[in-house]
Write a protein that holds these residues in place. Structure first.
Motif, mmCIF file in Angstrom:
data_model
loop_
_atom_site.group_PDB
_atom_site.id
_atom_site.type_symbol
_atom_site.label_atom_id
_atom_site.label_comp_id
_atom_site.label_asym_id
_atom_site.label_seq_id
_atom_site.Cartn_x
_atom_site.Cartn_y
_atom_site.Cartn_z
ATOM 1 N N SER A 1 0.656 -1.358 -0.110
ATOM 2 C CA SER A 1 0.321 -0.115 0.481
ATOM 3 C C SER A 1 0.993 1.544 0.236
ATOM 4 O O SER A 1 0.401 2.309 -0.662
ATOM 5 N N ARG A 2 1.825 1.103 0.905
ATOM 6 C CA ARG A 2 2.915 2.336 0.870
ATOM 7 C C ARG A 2 3.697 2.724 -0.596
ATOM 8 O O ARG A 2 3.730 4.411 -1.637
ATOM 9 N N ARG A 3 4.191 1.494 -1.083
ATOM 10 C CA ARG A 3 4.656 1.390 -2.500
ATOM 11 C C ARG A 3 3.396 1.880 -3.559
ATOM 12 O O ARG A 3 4.069 3.100 -4.614
ATOM 13 N N GLN A 4 2.272 2.141 -3.437
ATOM 14 C CA GLN A 4 1.342 2.245 -4.214
ATOM 15 C C GLN A 4 1.720 3.509 -4.473
ATOM 16 O O GLN A 4 1.290 4.650 -5.035
ATOM 17 N N ALA A 5 1.399 4.157 -3.106
ATOM 18 C CA ALA A 5 1.247 5.479 -2.547
ATOM 19 C C ALA A 5 2.283 6.334 -3.045
ATOM 20 O O ALA A 5 1.806 7.216 -3.300
ATOM 21 N N GLU A 6 3.215 5.748 -3.050
ATOM 22 C CA GLU A 6 3.885 6.427 -3.323
ATOM 23 C C GLU A 6 4.776 6.748 -4.759
ATOM 24 O O GLU A 6 4.878 8.284 -5.118
ATOM 25 N N ALA A 7 4.514 5.432 -5.498
ATOM 26 C CA ALA A 7 4.592 5.593 -6.978
ATOM 27 C C ALA A 7 3.912 6.404 -7.171
ATOM 28 O O ALA A 7 3.276 7.704 -8.445
ATOM 29 N N GLU A 8 1.910 6.741 -6.873
ATOM 30 C CA GLU A 8 0.909 7.456 -7.134
ATOM 31 C C GLU A 8 1.017 8.661 -7.390
ATOM 32 O O GLU A 8 1.526 10.256 -7.685
ATOM 33 N N ILE A 9 2.497 9.699 -5.671
ATOM 34 C CA ILE A 9 2.649 10.439 -5.721
ATOM 35 C C ILE A 9 3.241 11.373 -6.453
ATOM 36 O O ILE A 9 3.659 12.394 -7.191
ATOM 37 N N ASP A 10 4.312 9.770 -7.104
ATOM 38 C CA ASP A 10 6.067 9.941 -7.967
ATOM 39 C C ASP A 10 5.083 10.726 -9.517
ATOM 40 O O ASP A 10 6.090 11.487 -9.868
ATOM 41 N N SER A 11 3.617 9.933 -9.994
ATOM 42 C CA SER A 11 3.700 10.916 -10.960
ATOM 43 C C SER A 11 2.054 12.260 -11.059
ATOM 44 O O SER A 11 2.605 12.391 -12.319
ATOM 45 N N LEU A 12 2.413 12.264 -9.846
ATOM 46 C CA LEU A 12 1.320 13.634 -9.935
ATOM 47 C C LEU A 12 1.672 15.093 -11.269
ATOM 48 O O LEU A 12 1.223 15.637 -11.991
ATOM 49 N N TRP A 13 3.294 15.120 -11.007
ATOM 50 C CA TRP A 13 3.635 16.327 -11.675
ATOM 51 C C TRP A 13 4.390 15.884 -12.804
ATOM 52 O O TRP A 13 5.752 16.311 -12.456
ATOM 53 N N ALA A 14 5.180 14.587 -12.536
ATOM 54 C CA ALA A 14 5.629 13.348 -13.830
ATOM 55 C C ALA A 14 5.870 13.998 -14.816
ATOM 56 O O ALA A 14 4.483 14.021 -15.527
ATOM 57 N N PRO A 15 7.201 14.373 -16.130
ATOM 58 C CA PRO A 15 6.296 14.825 -17.608
ATOM 59 C C PRO A 15 6.001 14.029 -18.081
ATOM 60 O O PRO A 15 5.883 12.373 -18.259
ATOM 61 N N ALA A 16 4.357 14.137 -18.536
ATOM 62 C CA ALA A 16 4.074 12.953 -19.744
ATOM 63 C C ALA A 16 4.548 12.717 -20.798
ATOM 64 O O ALA A 16 5.808 12.810 -21.213
ATOM 65 N N ALA A 17 4.751 10.951 -20.500
ATOM 66 C CA ALA A 17 5.231 10.122 -21.413
ATOM 67 C C ALA A 17 5.279 10.894 -23.166
ATOM 68 O O ALA A 17 4.490 10.702 -23.442
ATOM 69 N N THR A 18 6.635 10.845 -23.711
ATOM 70 C CA THR A 18 5.960 10.356 -25.161
ATOM 71 C C THR A 18 6.296 10.003 -26.298
ATOM 72 O O THR A 18 7.881 8.934 -25.614
ATOM 73 N N THR A 19 5.975 9.178 -27.379
ATOM 74 C CA THR A 19 6.514 7.967 -28.012
ATOM 75 C C THR A 19 6.728 8.689 -29.462
ATOM 76 O O THR A 19 5.894 9.831 -29.493
ATOM 77 N N ALA A 20 7.572 8.241 -30.197
ATOM 78 C CA ALA A 20 8.490 8.652 -31.366
ATOM 79 C C ALA A 20 7.318 8.502 -32.138
ATOM 80 O O ALA A 20 6.781 7.279 -32.192
#
Length: 215
Positions: free
Chosen positions: A196-215
């Motif tokens: 549960s802690r890992r999932q919460a941390e992963a969600e937090i880390d993605s909040l303002w992460a740049p959106a992934a782009t594909t070529a």
């Protein structure tokens, strides 16, 4: 300039999971907004007074007719609603105490529901809904669907309704079973708590992460 309002409420100091997770989220926000500004409010160290008679009556009396107590209460409401109005993002660390929110969080929200400050007195429309509101919840036990205490987390259920009065729709990120590591009777739940802690941390880390782009 981007602005973050970071609010903590736990009485547990550095050992608080909600504080640890809200700090992680604030760091992620700073990394994404290096030129941004942060306002911090600690409701445990500097609690907002409970909503009293002066605060209540100040909302229905013209400011030039306020008593000294009413004037102080109204000024406090102006300050608290102003902090939200000035923020692009609000981050609240919310622990669960006895199945509900800390009383300091309830008092804080009570001061936001003010006519002309938190909502339009004529239309009842909320005036503070411009911000992105993120709530990081820590729960000592397990309250997920299918558990014996499913539905006992009254803080997470109450907060959206309270905030809706001022136009805010919060997003929740939750870590639960946080007492498993320190409670012998819950030792078998440690793996679930860690996940549960890992999932919460992963969600937090993605909040303002740049959106992934594909070529």
């Amino acid at each position: 300039m981007a602005t973050l309002l970071h609010i903590d409420a736990s009485i547990q100091g550095d050992s608080s999971v909600s504080r640890q997770l809200s700090a992680r989220a604030a760091d992620a926000w700073r990394a994404a907004h290096p030129d941004g500004t942060v306002t911090y409010r600690d409701l445990a160290a500097d609690p907002v007074p409970h909503f009293d008679a002066a605060a209540n009556t100040s909302r229905g009396v013209p400011q030039d007719q306020h008593t000294p107590d009413q004037a102080r209460s109204w000024s406090r409401m102006e300050q608290l609603t102003g902090e939200i109005a000035a923020a692009d993002t609000v981050l609240l660390g919310l622990p669960i105490y006895n199945f509900g929110p800390p009383s300091t969080v309830k008092a804080w929200l009570d001061h936001l529901v003010a006519p002309g400050l938190g909502f339009d007195p004529q239309t009842r429309e909320g005036l503070l809904g411009r911000c992105n509101f993120v709530v990081v919840v820590s729960r000592g036990g397990g309250y997920a669907e299918g558990t014996p205490r499913h539905g006992w987390d009254h803080a997470s259920a109450w907060l959206p309704h309270g905030l809706s009065l001022v136009g805010i729709e919060p997003r929740f990120i939750t870590a639960e079973l946080t007492l498993a590591a320190s409670t012998p009777a819950m030792s078998g739940l440690v793996p679930l708590a860690e996940e549960s802690r890992r999932q919460a941390e992963a969600e937090i880390d993605s909040l303002w992460a740049p959106a992934a782009t594909t070529a």
